[in-house]
Design an enzyme around this catalytic site. Structure first.
Site, PDB file in Angstrom:
ATOM      1  N   LYS A   9       0.826  -1.212   0.000  1.00 57.00           N
ATOM      2  CA  LYS A   9       0.000   0.000   0.000  1.00 57.00           C
ATOM      3  C   LYS A   9       0.861   1.264   0.000  1.00 57.00           C
ATOM      4  O   LYS A   9       0.623   2.177  -0.778  1.00 57.00           O
ATOM      5  CB  LYS A   9      -0.876   0.064   1.263  1.00 57.00           C
ATOM      6  CG  LYS A   9      -1.949  -0.968   1.364  1.00 57.00           C
ATOM      7  CD  LYS A   9      -2.917  -0.639   2.497  1.00 57.00           C
ATOM      8  CE  LYS A   9      -2.270  -0.573   3.864  1.00 57.00           C
ATOM      9  NZ  LYS A   9      -1.857  -1.867   4.409  1.00 57.00           N
ATOM     10  N   ARG A  84      -9.591   1.536   8.110  1.00 59.57           N
ATOM     11  CA  ARG A  84      -9.161   0.187   8.455  1.00 59.57           C
ATOM     12  C   ARG A  84     -10.226  -0.558   9.254  1.00 59.57           C
ATOM     13  O   ARG A  84      -9.961  -1.635   9.799  1.00 59.57           O
ATOM     14  CB  ARG A  84      -7.915   0.290   9.315  1.00 59.57           C
ATOM     15  CG  ARG A  84      -6.732  -0.452   8.720  1.00 59.57           C
ATOM     16  CD  ARG A  84      -5.567   0.055   9.457  1.00 59.57           C
ATOM     17  NE  ARG A  84      -4.390  -0.708   9.451  1.00 59.57           N
ATOM     18  CZ  ARG A  84      -3.234  -0.194   9.025  1.00 59.57           C
ATOM     19  NH1 ARG A  84      -3.180   0.976   8.482  1.00 59.57           N
ATOM     20  NH2 ARG A  84      -2.148  -0.891   9.157  1.00 59.57           N
ATOM     21  N   ARG A 123      11.297  -6.495   5.318  1.00 61.83           N
ATOM     22  CA  ARG A 123      11.125  -5.076   4.980  1.00 61.83           C
ATOM     23  C   ARG A 123      12.046  -4.188   5.824  1.00 61.83           C
ATOM     24  O   ARG A 123      12.174  -4.374   7.025  1.00 61.83           O
ATOM     25  CB  ARG A 123       9.659  -4.679   5.215  1.00 61.83           C
ATOM     26  CG  ARG A 123       9.392  -3.206   4.921  1.00 61.83           C
ATOM     27  CD  ARG A 123       7.929  -2.948   4.732  1.00 61.83           C
ATOM     28  NE  ARG A 123       7.166  -2.955   5.973  1.00 61.83           N
ATOM     29  CZ  ARG A 123       5.878  -2.597   6.043  1.00 61.83           C
ATOM     30  NH1 ARG A 123       5.237  -2.238   4.947  1.00 61.83           N
ATOM     31  NH2 ARG A 123       5.242  -2.634   7.192  1.00 61.83           N
ATOM     32  N   ARG A 157      10.963  -1.781  10.995  1.00 66.64           N
ATOM     33  CA  ARG A 157       9.885  -1.292  11.847  1.00 66.64           C
ATOM     34  C   ARG A 157       9.701  -2.245  13.017  1.00 66.64           C
ATOM     35  O   ARG A 157       9.768  -3.451  12.836  1.00 66.64           O
ATOM     36  CB  ARG A 157       8.583  -1.220  11.034  1.00 66.64           C
ATOM     37  CG  ARG A 157       8.451   0.063  10.258  1.00 66.64           C
ATOM     38  CD  ARG A 157       7.263   0.044   9.360  1.00 66.64           C
ATOM     39  NE  ARG A 157       6.020  -0.388   9.997  1.00 66.64           N
ATOM     40  CZ  ARG A 157       4.834  -0.271   9.417  1.00 66.64           C
ATOM     41  NH1 ARG A 157       4.743   0.256   8.204  1.00 66.64           N
ATOM     42  NH2 ARG A 157       3.738  -0.669  10.025  1.00 66.64           N
ATOM     43  N   ARG A 168      -1.189  -8.543  13.301  1.00 74.64           N
ATOM     44  CA  ARG A 168      -1.712  -7.522  12.381  1.00 74.64           C
ATOM     45  C   ARG A 168      -2.560  -8.176  11.285  1.00 74.64           C
ATOM     46  O   ARG A 168      -3.578  -7.637  10.872  1.00 74.64           O
ATOM     47  CB  ARG A 168      -0.557  -6.708  11.772  1.00 74.64           C
ATOM     48  CG  ARG A 168       0.078  -5.781  12.796  1.00 74.64           C
ATOM     49  CD  ARG A 168       1.453  -5.313  12.371  1.00 74.64           C
ATOM     50  NE  ARG A 168       1.436  -4.446  11.212  1.00 74.64           N
ATOM     51  CZ  ARG A 168       2.468  -4.276  10.397  1.00 74.64           C
ATOM     52  NH1 ARG A 168       3.595  -4.933  10.601  1.00 74.64           N
ATOM     53  NH2 ARG A 168       2.378  -3.466   9.387  1.00 74.64           N
TER      54      ARG A 168
HETATM   55  P1  AMP Z   1       0.698   1.032   8.804  1.00 75.68           P
HETATM   56  O1  AMP Z   1       1.970   1.784   8.596  1.00 75.68           O
HETATM   57  O2  AMP Z   1      -0.400   1.511   7.916  1.00 75.68           O
HETATM   58  O3  AMP Z   1       0.895  -0.461   8.765  1.00 75.68           O
HETATM   59  O4  AMP Z   1       0.216   1.377  10.309  1.00 75.68           O
HETATM   60  C1  AMP Z   1       1.009   1.067  11.422  1.00 75.68           C
HETATM   61  C2  AMP Z   1       0.159   0.992  12.671  1.00 75.68           C
HETATM   62  O5  AMP Z   1      -0.490   2.260  12.903  1.00 75.68           O
HETATM   63  C3  AMP Z   1      -0.974  -0.013  12.632  1.00 75.68           C
HETATM   64  O6  AMP Z   1      -0.546  -1.333  12.961  1.00 75.68           O
HETATM   65  C4  AMP Z   1      -1.918   0.572  13.694  1.00 75.68           C
HETATM   66  O7  AMP Z   1      -1.435   0.327  15.001  1.00 75.68           O
HETATM   67  C5  AMP Z   1      -1.781   2.073  13.426  1.00 75.68           C
HETATM   68  N1  AMP Z   1      -2.758   2.528  12.408  1.00 75.68           N
HETATM   69  C6  AMP Z   1      -2.467   3.069  11.185  1.00 75.68           C
HETATM   70  N2  AMP Z   1      -3.593   3.375  10.523  1.00 75.68           N
HETATM   71  C7  AMP Z   1      -4.613   3.009  11.323  1.00 75.68           C
HETATM   72  C8  AMP Z   1      -6.029   3.056  11.186  1.00 75.68           C
HETATM   73  N3  AMP Z   1      -6.627   3.542  10.088  1.00 75.68           N
HETATM   74  N4  AMP Z   1      -6.775   2.602  12.225  1.00 75.68           N
HETATM   75  C9  AMP Z   1      -6.210   2.140  13.355  1.00 75.68           C
HETATM   76  N5  AMP Z   1      -4.885   2.045  13.538  1.00 75.68           N
HETATM   77  C10 AMP Z   1      -4.078   2.485  12.542  1.00 75.68           C
END
Ligand code: AMP
Length: 219
Positions: A9, A84, A123, A157, A168
């Site tokens: 993404k 999400r 990653r 990360r 996740r």
């Molecule tokens: P990502 O980089 O998009 O994988 O987001 C990393 C982390 O941020 C996720 O595992 C959640 O803990 C939090 N997060 C990001 N976007 C959302 C969202 N739309 N709703 C809830 N938690 C989020």
């Protein structure tokens, strides 16, 4: 831009945003930035991010609502990692509707779970410029260092550890996947295979979708 964690993404949303001349809004990036700067929001979200759980809907929706009212969003934007959950998708919809706007297209990047795990454990990213690498599939020229910021060591990360990835993914299937049906019903969902293709090929498919819908701004 929808898809499981690690479906690509971030990589694809950045490219689409660049091609469209629109801002790329990643809720994950926003939260990580606050974590790093140890702001009040950073303190609030730390535990969620570290355990791979979702930040509560109300908090995420507030962050997004603030961001999309900024001037650079007037002409559209690319959301990455949001919505999400169904309540988030509904909140976004309501907000847009109130402004006479709507989601133009929801692109779903399809990647099977076993490939996600393989990808995410490999990653790495540059803490300076944000460039994303993969030690198996997209290695940097000099192992462990960014191609652009050549003295900067790449990092993993903290939520890309296998146990957290599995959590996740579980949350993705339980909470995030139902929003695909929500966008399908609205007629804006477009699925693009995100596996077995290079990032360039995936992007070409996304561009085709955008042009087909008349959404692409730059041909
Ligand atoms: P990502 O980089 O998009 O994988 O987001 C990393 C982390 O941020 C996720 O595992 C959640 O803990 C939090 N997060 C990001 N976007 C959302 C969202 N739309 N709703 C809830 N938690 C989020």
């Amino acid at each position: 831009m929808l898809g499981a964690p690690g479906a690509g993404k971030g990589t694809q949303a950045k490219r689409v945003a660049q091609a469209q001349g629109q801002p790329h809004i990643s809720t994950g990036d926003i939260f990580r930035d606050h974590l790093q700067r140890d702001t009040a929001l950073g303190k609030q979200v730390r535990l969620y991010l570290e355990s791979g759980r979702l930040v509560p809907d109300t908090l995420v929706c507030e962050v997004v609502a603030d961001r999309i009212t900024e001037g650079d969003c007037a002409d559209g934007y690319v959301l990455d990692g949001f919505p999400r959950s169904l309540p988030q998708a509904e909140a976004l919809d309501q907000r847009l509707e109130g402004q006479g706007e709507q989601v133009a297209v929801a692109i779903n990047l399809e990647v099977p779970d076993d490939e996600i795990i393989e990808r995410l454990t490999a990653r790495r990213h540059c803490p300076e410029c944000g460039a994303i690498y993969n030690t198996k599939f997209r290695p940097p020229r000099r192992p462990g260092f960014c191609d652009k910021d050549q003295d900067v060591a790449l990092v993993q990360r903290s939520d890309d550890k296998e146990q957290t990835i599995r959590e996740r993914l579980r949350i993705y299937h339980e909470t995030t996947k139902p929003i695909l049906a929500f966008y399908e019903k609205k007629g804006v969902l477009r699925s693009v295979p995100g596996t077995g293709l290079s990032p360039d090929e995936v992007f070409a498919n996304i561009e085709d979708v955008l042009s087909g819908l008349g959404v692409a701004k730059v041909s």
